[in-house]
Write an enzyme that holds these catalytic residues in place. Structure first.
Site, PDB file in Angstrom:
ATOM      1  CG  ASN A 166       5.661 -42.882 -17.646  1.00  0.00           C
ATOM      2  OD1 ASN A 166       6.655 -43.560 -17.907  1.00  0.00           O
ATOM      3  ND2 ASN A 166       4.440 -43.375 -17.689  1.00  0.00           N
ATOM      4  CB  SER A 217       5.411 -35.507 -25.929  1.00  0.00           C
ATOM      5  OG  SER A 217       4.032 -35.281 -26.062  1.00  0.00           O
ATOM      6  N   GLY A 218       5.000 -32.291 -26.924  1.00  0.00           N
ATOM      7  CA  GLY A 218       4.571 -30.938 -26.564  1.00  0.00           C
ATOM      8  C   GLY A 218       3.715 -30.861 -25.316  1.00  0.00           C
ATOM      9  CG  HIS A 219       0.562 -33.863 -24.266  1.00  0.00           C
ATOM     10  ND1 HIS A 219      -0.049 -34.532 -23.239  1.00  0.00           N
ATOM     11  CD2 HIS A 219       1.140 -34.805 -25.038  1.00  0.00           C
ATOM     12  CE1 HIS A 219       0.155 -35.832 -23.389  1.00  0.00           C
ATOM     13  NE2 HIS A 219       0.870 -36.022 -24.474  1.00  0.00           N
ATOM     14  CB  CYS A 264      -6.580 -51.038 -11.758  1.00  0.00           C
ATOM     15  SG  CYS A 264      -5.490 -51.226 -10.359  1.00  0.00           S
ATOM     16  CB  THR A 298       0.666 -30.880 -44.555  1.00  0.00           C
ATOM     17  OG1 THR A 298       0.594 -31.243 -45.922  1.00  0.00           O
ATOM     18  CG2 THR A 298       0.593 -29.376 -44.402  1.00  0.00           C
ATOM     19  N   GLY A 333       5.070 -37.914 -28.600  1.00  0.00           N
ATOM     20  CA  GLY A 333       6.013 -38.873 -28.051  1.00  0.00           C
ATOM     21  C   GLY A 333       5.894 -40.261 -28.670  1.00  0.00           C
ATOM     22  CD  GLN A 343       6.276 -37.671 -18.125  1.00  0.00           C
ATOM     23  OE1 GLN A 343       6.316 -36.583 -17.532  1.00  0.00           O
ATOM     24  NE2 GLN A 343       5.152 -38.173 -18.598  1.00  0.00           N
TER      25      GLN A 343
HETATM   26  N1  PLP Z   1       6.741 -41.603 -23.309  1.00  0.00           N
HETATM   27  C1  PLP Z   1       6.501 -41.238 -22.047  1.00  0.00           C
HETATM   28  C2  PLP Z   1       7.553 -41.443 -21.002  1.00  0.00           C
HETATM   29  C3  PLP Z   1       5.282 -40.653 -21.702  1.00  0.00           C
HETATM   30  O1  PLP Z   1       5.048 -40.298 -20.433  1.00  0.00           O
HETATM   31  C4  PLP Z   1       4.312 -40.467 -22.729  1.00  0.00           C
HETATM   32  C5  PLP Z   1       2.980 -39.901 -22.393  1.00  0.00           C
HETATM   33  O2  PLP Z   1       2.444 -40.148 -21.337  1.00  0.00           O
HETATM   34  C6  PLP Z   1       4.621 -40.857 -24.034  1.00  0.00           C
HETATM   35  C7  PLP Z   1       5.852 -41.418 -24.285  1.00  0.00           C
HETATM   36  C8  PLP Z   1       3.656 -40.671 -25.162  1.00  0.00           C
HETATM   37  O3  PLP Z   1       3.625 -39.341 -25.592  1.00  0.00           O
HETATM   38  P1  PLP Z   1       2.405 -38.780 -26.477  1.00  0.00           P
HETATM   39  O4  PLP Z   1       1.229 -38.717 -25.553  1.00  0.00           O
HETATM   40  O5  PLP Z   1       2.845 -37.436 -26.938  1.00  0.00           O
HETATM   41  O6  PLP Z   1       2.211 -39.732 -27.608  1.00  0.00           O
END
Ligand code: PLP
Length: 400
Positions: free
Chosen positions: A152, A200-202, A326, A238, A72, A180
Site C-alpha cells: 500500500n 476491500s470496497g473502498h 509519524c 445480516t 480488508g 491494493q
Molecule cells: N490491507 C491493505 C494492503 C490496505 O491498504 C488496507 C487499507 O488501507 C487494509 C488491508 C484494510 O482494509 P479496510 O480499510 O477495508 O479494513
C-alpha cells in the site's frame, strides 16, 4: 480552487453509478436476504449478482468462493484465524515485514499469546521479498502464508502466484492481502494455488465497510463469526446489502476501467514522477520500479519532514499521504520504509501520491507546480539540510 486528491490508496471516491445502484436498497428493496417472502427474494438475487460480478473480477472458478465481509481488515483476520483453527498440528505463520497492520498486528498478537510462531520475511531496498528466507521458513508446521499482492505504501507487487506454489509444496494454505491490487491489476485465481484473497470496497470506488474474502473451493476453512447461516455458514451476520450491491457494481466498473488503470492512470503517475525527479534535487523513488501498481508513486525527499510537505500541499488544496506514518511525539518512519532500509534522512521525507481514474493531467501539473517551492522552503528551515555535507547536497536523483 479545485481540490486535487492523490490519496487513492487510502480511500477512493465512490463512483456515482455505484451510488445509483445502491440507492434502491435503502428504500424499496430493504428486505433481509434470509427472509422467505418477496422482499427477501429480490435482495437475495442482488447478492447473487454481486457475487458473480466479483467472481468475474477475480477470475474465480465459482461464485460461492466469495464470502462478503466488512472490509480488508476482517478478511485478513478471518483468513489467518481460520487457517490456524482448521489445521490442528500446524501452528506457524509465514508473512512479510511490510504487510498492512491488518495482518501484522494480528500476527504479533497471536505470537504474544502463544497461539502461533510467526516468520516475518524481510525485503530488499526496492521492497522485494527475500525469496531465500521465504523458502527456508516453509515447512509442514506452517498453517498459512500471508503475503500481500501489492504494498500500500510503495505499490511494489509481490510474485504471489509463485509464492503460493511454494506454499502448496509444504501443504500450507496461501492467503494474499490483495486490497491494493484488486481493480488496479488483473487477477485470475481459477488456475492459481492461491487459497484465500482479501479485498476491500473502498479501495475500488465502492463504499467503506464492505469487502470480501475469496476462499478456493475445497480449501480448509473455519468461520470466525458464528451465529446465523449467512454466507453458507462461513460468516454469520445480516449482510450489508447496499454495500455489497455497490461492491458488485464497482467490480463490474473495475473490469471496464482496467485498461485505463494500466494506460492513462499509469501515464499520469509517470508524468508526475518524472517531473518531480527533474525539478526537485535530492529525491528518489521508493519501491520496485520494475513491478509496481500503476497508480502509486512514493518519493523520498531528503532532509525534510514528510508532515511538513503534506501540510503545505494541503494549504494549496492537494491531498497526498506520508510514507512515514509519524504519530505525534514519535518520529519513527513507517515499518515498510524501515524494512527496506531507506536511510533515516530520506524515510522521514517520503510522500505517497496515489492516483485513480478520477485524476487528470491538470491535477498532476498542479502538484508539479507547487512541490519544488515547498521543498525548497522546508529545506531552508531544515537543520538536517543545513548540516548535510556538500557531497550529500549535490546528490543526483537515481532515476531522473
Ligand atoms: N490491507 C491493505 C494492503 C490496505 O491498504 C488496507 C487499507 O488501507 C487494509 C488491508 C484494510 O482494509 P479496510 O480499510 O477495508 O479494513
Amino acid at each position: 480552487m479545485k481540490a486535487v486528491y492523490l490519496d487513492n490508496n487510502a480511500t477512493t471516491r465512490v463512483d456515482p453509478s455505484v451510488v445509483e445502484t445502491m440507492l434502491p436498497f435503502f428504500t424499496e428493496q430493504f428486505g433481509n436476504a434470509s427472509s422467505i417472502h418477496a422482499f427477501g427474494a429480490s435482495v437475495g438475487g442482488a447478492l447473487k449478482t454481486a457475487r458473480k460480478q466479483l467472481q468475474e473480477l477475480l477470475g474465480a472458478a465459482h461464485d460461492h468462493e466469495i464470502i462478503y465481509t466488512s472490509g480488508g481488515t476482517e478478511s485478513d483476520n478471518t483468513a489467518i484465524l481460520s487457517a490456524l483453527e482448521a489445521q490442528a498440528g500446524r501452528d506457524e505463520i509465514v508473512t512479510s515485514k511490510v504487510e498492512h497492520p491488518a495482518v501484522l498486528a494480528l500476527c504479533q498478537h497471536l505470537e504474544k499469546t502463544g497461539r502461533a510462531k510467526v516468520h516475518y520475511i524481510g525485503v530488499d531496498s526496492f521492497g522485494r521479498l527475500d525469496l531465500e528466507a521465504y523458502r527456508s521458513a516453509l515447512s509442514d508446521k506452517v498453517a498459512v502464508v500471508s503475503i500481500m499482492w501489492a504494498n500500500n505504501e510503495t505499490g511494489t507487487i509481490f510474485p504471489v502466484e509463485g509464492l503460493a506454489d511454494l506454499a502448496k509444496g509444504v501443504g500450507a494454505l496461501f492467503h494474499t492481502d490483495a486490497v491494493q491490487a484488486v481493480g488496479k491489476v488483473p487477477v485470475s485465481l481459477k488456475d492459481s494455488s492461491i487459497d484465500m484473497l482479501s479485498l476491500s470496497g473502498h479501495k475500488l470506488h465502492a463504499p467503506k465497510g464492505v469487502g470480501a474474502l475469496y476462499v478456493k473451493r475445497g480449501a480448509r476453512f473455519k468461520p470466525v463469526f458464528r451465529g446465523g447461516h449467512q454466507e453458507r455458514g462461513r460468516r454469520a451476520g445480516t449482510e450489508n446489502i447496499p454495500g455489497i450491491v455497490g461492491l458488485g457494481k464497482a467490480a463490474e466498473l473495475a473490469i471496464q476501467h482496467m485498461a485505463e488503470e494500466q494506460g492513462r492512470v499509469k501515464d499520469l503517475r509517470d508524468r508526475l514522477e518524472k517531473a518531480i525527479l527533474q525539478r526537485v534535487p535530492n529525491c528518489f523513488v521508493n519501491g520496485d520500479l520494475n513491478d509496481r501498481l500503476p497508480n502509486t508513486c512514493n518519493v523520498a525527499f531528503e532532509y525534510v519532514e514528510g508532515e511538513g510537505i503534506l501540510l503545505h500541499l494541503n494549504r494549496v488544496g492537494i491531498a497526498a499521504s506520508s510514507g512515514s506514518a509519524c504519530t505525534s511525539g514519535s518520529l519513527e518512519p513507517s515499518h515498510v520504509l524501515r524494512a527496506m532500509n531507506i536511510p533515516f534522512t530520506a524515510a522521514h521525507g517520503s510522500i505517497r501520491f496515489s492516483l485513480s481514474r478520477d485524476n487528470s493531467v491538470e491535477d498532476v501539473d498542479r502538484v508539479v507546480e507547487a512541490l519544488p517551492g515547498i521543498i525548497e522552503k522546508l529545506r531552508a528551515l531544515s537543520p538536517f539540510w543545513a548540516g548535510a555535507d556538500k557531497e550529500a547536497r549535490d546528490f543526483k536523483p537515481l532515476y531522473a
